[in-house]
Design a protein around this motif. Sequence first.
Motif, mmCIF file in Angstrom:
data_model
loop_
_atom_site.group_PDB
_atom_site.id
_atom_site.type_symbol
_atom_site.label_atom_id
_atom_site.label_comp_id
_atom_site.label_asym_id
_atom_site.label_seq_id
_atom_site.Cartn_x
_atom_site.Cartn_y
_atom_site.Cartn_z
ATOM 1 N N THR A 53 -1.927 2.984 -2.386
ATOM 2 C CA THR A 53 -3.301 2.459 -2.310
ATOM 3 C C THR A 53 -3.601 1.993 -0.899
ATOM 4 O O THR A 53 -2.700 1.857 -0.066
ATOM 5 N N ASP A 54 -4.867 1.710 -0.654
ATOM 6 C CA ASP A 54 -5.298 1.232 0.664
ATOM 7 C C ASP A 54 -4.691 -0.139 0.954
ATOM 8 O O ASP A 54 -4.928 -1.080 0.199
ATOM 9 N N GLY A 109 0.816 -1.204 0.000
ATOM 10 C CA GLY A 109 0.000 0.000 0.000
ATOM 11 C C GLY A 109 0.854 1.260 0.000
ATOM 12 O O GLY A 109 0.590 2.213 -0.744
ATOM 13 N N THR A 112 2.502 1.744 -3.473
ATOM 14 C CA THR A 112 1.643 2.113 -4.605
ATOM 15 C C THR A 112 0.701 3.262 -4.288
ATOM 16 O O THR A 112 0.010 3.745 -5.179
ATOM 17 N N SER A 165 -7.319 -2.944 1.203
ATOM 18 C CA SER A 165 -8.320 -3.101 0.146
ATOM 19 C C SER A 165 -8.233 -4.502 -0.431
ATOM 20 O O SER A 165 -7.197 -5.159 -0.341
ATOM 21 N N THR A 203 -0.234 -1.618 -10.903
ATOM 22 C CA THR A 203 -1.198 -1.234 -9.867
ATOM 23 C C THR A 203 -1.345 0.277 -9.795
ATOM 24 O O THR A 203 -2.452 0.805 -9.766
ATOM 25 N N GLU A 204 -0.209 0.968 -9.810
ATOM 26 C CA GLU A 204 -0.239 2.435 -9.741
ATOM 27 C C GLU A 204 -1.013 3.010 -10.918
ATOM 28 O O GLU A 204 -1.795 3.934 -10.775
ATOM 29 N N THR A 210 -5.407 -4.920 -3.002
ATOM 30 C CA THR A 210 -4.059 -5.029 -2.440
ATOM 31 C C THR A 210 -3.815 -6.412 -1.851
ATOM 32 O O THR A 210 -2.787 -7.040 -2.103
ATOM 33 N N THR A 260 -3.324 1.495 -12.668
ATOM 34 C CA THR A 260 -4.737 1.125 -12.678
ATOM 35 C C THR A 260 -5.559 1.893 -11.648
ATOM 36 O O THR A 260 -6.638 2.384 -11.934
ATOM 37 N N THR A 261 -5.023 1.961 -10.421
ATOM 38 C CA THR A 261 -5.777 2.597 -9.328
ATOM 39 C C THR A 261 -5.000 3.766 -8.749
ATOM 40 O O THR A 261 -4.264 3.590 -7.793
ATOM 41 N N PRO A 262 -5.155 4.945 -9.337
ATOM 42 C CA PRO A 262 -4.333 6.086 -8.930
ATOM 43 C C PRO A 262 -4.848 6.778 -7.670
ATOM 44 O O PRO A 262 -5.784 6.347 -7.064
#
Lengths: 218, 218
Positions: free
Chosen positions: A153-154, A148, A151, A157, A213-214, A160, A216-218
């Motif tokens: 991200t959570d 997380g 990247t 999640s 990942t970065e 992740t 896809t889900t910014p």
Amino acid sequence: MPDTSRATDRNPTRAALVEAALHLFGRKGYDAASTREIAAHAGANIAAIAYHFGGKEGLRLACVEAISAQMGQVMALDALPPPTTPDAARQRLESVIRQVARFMASAAPAQDMAAFVLREITENGPLADTIYHRMMEQRHRMLCQLWGRATGTDPESEATRLAVFAMIGQVIYFRIGQPMILRRMGWDAISPDAAGRIGDLLVRNLHAALAATERTTP
Amino acid sequence: MPDTSRATDRNPTRAALVEAALHLFGRKGYDAASTREIAAHAGANIAAIAYHFGGKEGLRLACVEAISAQMGQVMALDALPPPTTPDAARQRLESVIRQVARFMASAAPAQDMAAFVLREITENGPLADTIYHRMMEQRHRMLCQLWGRATGTDPESEATRLAVFAMIGQVIYFRIGQPMILRRMGWDAISPDAAGRIGDLLVRNLHAALAATERTTP
DNA sequence: GTCTATAAACAGATAGAC
DNA sequence: GTCTATCTGTTTATAGAC
């Protein structure tokens, strides 16, 4: 019945029994490995199992404790301070992968330990809960934290958690599927050099997956 | 001792025995699963095993043949013409991953089959050679062909073979490690939706890995 | 083809000598 | 702590009735 729960192996017979049990439980499974066979492999007497561990089940528990101790050394994430920047998290993930890959790919005891844990989990035996809570969950959670952070991200999640499982799958397949891999590669063992190249591959895949990942889900 | 080697299951007792054996061999291992237990689970008599398969070992062989037949259906790569362009190869890999992921993640029989094969391989039992040659090697080789075509690299190079193993590892870990994954995800099964999201993740990782390979070895 | 009954080998656990 | 000897239950395989 002396120190049944002791993880430290002051007694050489006790240590040899755990080692032999780990090997045979891992290779053939708990039920299939007989106490006679384990004792013979350890150069000990059958009655020594009842004496040191109270019975076959006690020996099984001693195996879990031995693995737990070993695993703490190989994945010594807990001691280090958590990284603060994405780049530091990425580097931490990279070094964990390399360390685990080197251990998984080469060391002989790793074969037994990985096979043992996998069996206990899939058979959903009496120690499955213990193994999951003491060895699996916290480490996966920690890897999710790093992922997380790396990247942005959570960490908890669904995406992740699944991504970390995919990463783990790559690493441990080189242990679990090793008999197949060796045949296909024409090797009779994974040399230190080969283990290094496998580590390179896994790190390359890690970076690729992180970047994906970065994106896809910014 | 009638049609010991027949894969087709005209006899319902015979079919039920194979199904029960696959389940119990996969879950507990060959030695740990008793013929009594298998017969009871199949609603048959113990002596039926000796009659239909000549003994416990014959039942084991019948399991391998059943898996081999099923696997040919799920990974029906052989029938299709080999793709000629890199993009077609990439699409073929993608569809294989999705298909295998869906099968691996959800279907109940897949659990038994995957566990059975893994056990036979790691225990290096009497059927390990048969399994490797009839089910593993040719399929890995075919995936390497696709990978090589997709990236423009040598299909039989060490790097390609290892990269394909890493890809496979991701997919089958979602089967092998499923008890662990379910706990961590808070699921009690992998829903079709979840299986789809896992497929998305694996395909994204595939593309990322392919791109990384192209960049590294032009 | 399916069943019961039984044989021969094996398992884990334990009592007691040393 | 380590050993031998033995108890009790379970395993696979098989013989023979139906």
